[in-house]
Motif scaffolding. Structure first.
Motif, PDB file in Angstrom:
ATOM      1  N   THR A 267     -31.967  40.934  40.378  1.00 32.20           N
ATOM      2  CA  THR A 267     -33.117  40.163  40.047  1.00 32.20           C
ATOM      3  C   THR A 267     -33.837  39.943  38.615  1.00 32.20           C
ATOM      4  OG1 THR A 267     -34.743  41.822  40.448  1.00 32.20           O
ATOM      5  CG2 THR A 267     -33.704  40.963  42.415  1.00 32.20           C
ATOM      6  N   SER A 268     -34.735  39.172  38.650  1.00 31.86           N
ATOM      7  CA  SER A 268     -35.410  38.813  37.335  1.00 31.86           C
ATOM      8  C   SER A 268     -36.352  40.245  36.920  1.00 31.86           C
ATOM      9  CB  SER A 268     -36.435  37.694  37.226  1.00 31.86           C
ATOM     10  OG  SER A 268     -37.256  37.826  38.301  1.00 31.86           O
ATOM     11  N   LEU A 269     -36.707  41.264  37.856  1.00 30.09           N
ATOM     12  CA  LEU A 269     -37.302  42.247  37.600  1.00 30.09           C
ATOM     13  C   LEU A 269     -36.337  43.591  37.206  1.00 30.09           C
ATOM     14  CD1 LEU A 269     -39.851  42.093  40.794  1.00 30.09           C
ATOM     15  CD2 LEU A 269     -40.196  41.406  38.489  1.00 30.09           C
ATOM     16  N   GLU A 296     -41.136  45.544  45.063  1.00 31.26           N
ATOM     17  CA  GLU A 296     -40.540  44.347  44.350  1.00 31.26           C
ATOM     18  C   GLU A 296     -39.411  43.847  44.845  1.00 31.26           C
ATOM     19  OE1 GLU A 296     -42.948  47.262  41.646  1.00 31.26           O
ATOM     20  OE2 GLU A 296     -41.340  47.453  43.216  1.00 31.26           O
ATOM     21  N   ARG A 299     -40.489  41.546  47.895  1.00 32.77           N
ATOM     22  CA  ARG A 299     -41.134  40.306  47.130  1.00 32.77           C
ATOM     23  C   ARG A 299     -40.227  39.514  46.796  1.00 32.77           C
ATOM     24  NH1 ARG A 299     -46.751  41.085  46.773  1.00 32.77           N
ATOM     25  NH2 ARG A 299     -46.875  39.666  45.129  1.00 32.77           N
ATOM     26  N   THR A 300     -38.976  39.839  46.201  1.00 24.39           N
ATOM     27  CA  THR A 300     -37.988  38.839  45.865  1.00 24.39           C
ATOM     28  C   THR A 300     -37.226  38.361  46.916  1.00 24.39           C
ATOM     29  OG1 THR A 300     -37.716  40.301  43.752  1.00 24.39           O
ATOM     30  CG2 THR A 300     -35.929  38.930  44.507  1.00 24.39           C
ATOM     31  N   HIS A 305     -40.344  36.343  43.643  1.00 22.32           N
ATOM     32  CA  HIS A 305     -39.574  36.798  42.280  1.00 22.32           C
ATOM     33  C   HIS A 305     -38.079  36.295  42.323  1.00 22.32           C
ATOM     34  CE1 HIS A 305     -42.748  39.318  41.285  1.00 22.32           C
ATOM     35  NE2 HIS A 305     -42.713  40.035  42.480  1.00 22.32           N
ATOM     36  N   SER A 306     -37.643  36.173  41.003  1.00 22.51           N
ATOM     37  CA  SER A 306     -36.350  35.241  41.029  1.00 22.51           C
ATOM     38  C   SER A 306     -35.113  36.073  41.439  1.00 22.51           C
ATOM     39  CB  SER A 306     -36.062  34.733  39.575  1.00 22.51           C
ATOM     40  OG  SER A 306     -37.168  33.670  39.437  1.00 22.51           O
TER      41      SER A 306
END
Length: 505
Positions: A267-269, A296, A299-300, A305-306
């Motif tokens: 993920t982007s995170l 997180e 939520r992705t 999120h991406s």
């Protein structure tokens, strides 16, 4: 030696409510005193009376043997009574030292003395054995570090009585251990500490004496905690014996297609190669320390999120979810957030509207209008089945207790007939009776066939509820354990995984 603080016969009434009635409390220097009770028992009101937020209608407060009346929290602080609230009272854009000295910054010729400010802040942190960058903005700190800044902020004013209101509600077990080290340092230096918590394992670890409130009355006053068992304390809190939650092994069919599956997700995170699967009727526990990336990840999955690479699959089909609405309406995924006050419920909406909001499409007429009677019919079912305590269906959600707000947050997803439910920290800040009720409810939902991804920093909660346990740290999955319900063994395995990664880094 005088008792540090003594409250005798404190009473406080609000319109229609007797919040405290004849409460007695004694805090002694060099001890940690537990203040216990269910949500609504009067704990917060008592703290507010002690610190000058509310004036008592009756009773006497004495500090170091002298009767005192505090007109405001500033007045209490100057007298040596500090408080650290559950909801942090820091300014994110200010530095650590600015926050620590905020209440009474040192001045020279009317201008803030920056050198003295640094000196005072450093001394406050040193007194509790904490090393932080004094110039760092508070918003860059972890939740646990913010809590330690709150304590330093209270100590910089020469606090002799420190009130800690749910200090571990938002931090992990290892971070709580650091906080307890600080509490012991303060205790050994002669500070009188009041410790409020719903986590009884913490209370028995750190506290010496105990007062229990029930319905605004002190039913146990300044007693030696060692003389009471956990079950006796619970019985005093709730007024009856509370049935223990049966720890049971459940049978889950894991041969079927998973209801929710993540395959090598990046993920982007910063999540790396995360894989998991949850089947119908299964509770998958997602455990990790605060900052592990669990919320997180959830939520992705919901499209907030991406995803850089890998797949999210629902019932075996690869999907790309672009928001909570699409997750619900297209894939029957619900998300009970840990942040109930800001994301879980609309505080200024009625309980009825909060519950019905996810089914407006279903109950609207052909002109798109949602009838009040339709909302009430949906809400009434879940107010009853979840035991949500309300004065009426039109009560504002913001006026409910934390536990009841959490039930409303859950009810709206159940009303929408979700098939996959992500539940994030379901029992943070709720009392023992509400916690037990939530545990029973989560087990019942799984028994009915819901696939549940349970995120919790409370390892006993994970062991009680989960069928399998996934351990995360640093936005990666460290491993998966079959839950044997053997808490000591599971605890050693989980902490061993996390320790090995920490040492490796």
């Amino acid at each position: 030696m005088n008792d540090a603080l003594v409250a005798t016969g404190l009473s406080k009434s609000f319109p229609g409510v007797k919040a405290l009635e004849g409460v007695n409390l004694t805090l002694r220097p060099g001890t940690v005193h537990a203040l216990l009770g269910e949500n609504g028992a009067g704990k917060s009101t008592l703290i507010k009376v002690i610190t000058g937020v509310h004036a008592a209608n009756e009773g006497v407060l004495a500090l170091n043997g002298e009767p005192r009346t505090f007109a405001s929290p500033v007045d209490a602080t100057r007298a040596g009574v500090g408080v650290v609230h559950q909801e942090r009272n820091l300014i994110p854009d200010f530095s650590v030292e600015e926050n620590i000295t905020l209440q009474d910054p040192p001045r020279k010729n009317g201008i803030i003395d920056r050198a003295k400010r640094t000196e005072q802040a450093a001394a406050a942190l040193k007194s509790i054995g904490v090393d932080l960058d004094l110039k760092a903005k508070v918003q860059t700190l972890s939740v646990a570090q913010m809590q330690l800044v709150e304590i330093a902020k209270a100590l910089v004013t020469k606090t002799k009585v420190l009130l800690l209101d749910e200090p571990t509600a938002s931090i992990s077990g290892s971070e709580a251990d650091k906080l307890f080290e600080v509490v012991r340092v303060l205790r050994d230096s002669g500070t009188a500490i009041l410790f409020v918590s719903h986590k009884l394992e913490e209370v028995f670890e750190i506290c010496d004496t105990v007062t229990v409130l029930r319905d605004g009355v002190s039913v146990l006053e300044s007693a030696d905690l060692a003389e009471y068992s956990r079950s006796q304390i619970v019985e005093l809190m709730v007024g009856r014996q509370l049935a223990a939650l049966a720890t049971r092994l459940r049978t889950v069919d894991r041969t079927s297609v998973p209801a929710l599956e993540l395959i090598s997700l990046n993920t982007s995170l910063g999540h790396k190669n995360v894989s998991l699967d949850v089947h119908r009727g299964e509770i998958l526990g997602l455990y990790g320390l605060v900052g592990a990336g669990r919320s997180e990840l959830a939520r992705t999955v919901l499209g907030l999120h991406s995803v850089l690479s890998g797949e999210v699959r629902v019932n075996g089909r690869a999907v790309k979810i672009r928001g909570v609405g699409e997750a619900l309406n297209s894939y029957r995924i619900g998300y009970v957030t840990e942040n109930r006050k800001e994301e879980g419920v609309f505080l200024d909406f009625t309980v009825t509207r909060n519950i019905a909001v996810t089914v407006w499409r279903r109950i609207a007429n052909r002109f798109g209008m949602v009838r009040r009677s339709g909302e009430e019919s949906v809400a009434a079912k879940f107010i009853d089945s979840l035991g949500i305590k309300v004065s009426g269906p039109d009560q504002l959600a913001g006026n409910l207790s934390g536990g009841n707000q959490q039930k409303v947050s859950l009810a709206k997803w159940l009303a929408a007939e979700t098939e996959i439910l992500i539940i994030d920290e379901p029992t943070v800040g709720v009392d023992v009776r509400t916690k037990a009720a939530f545990h029973e409810l989560i087990l019942d939902l799984a028994d009915q066939g819901l696939a549940i991804l349970l995120i919790s920093s409370d390892l006993p909660e994970i062991v009680n509820l989960a069928d399998n346990i996934l351990v995360m740290n640093g936005y990666m999955v460290l491993g998966e354990l079959e839950n044997t319900k053997d808490y000591p063994t599971i605890s050693r395995q989980v902490m061993g995984m996390i320790h090995d990664v920490s040492v490796g880094n």
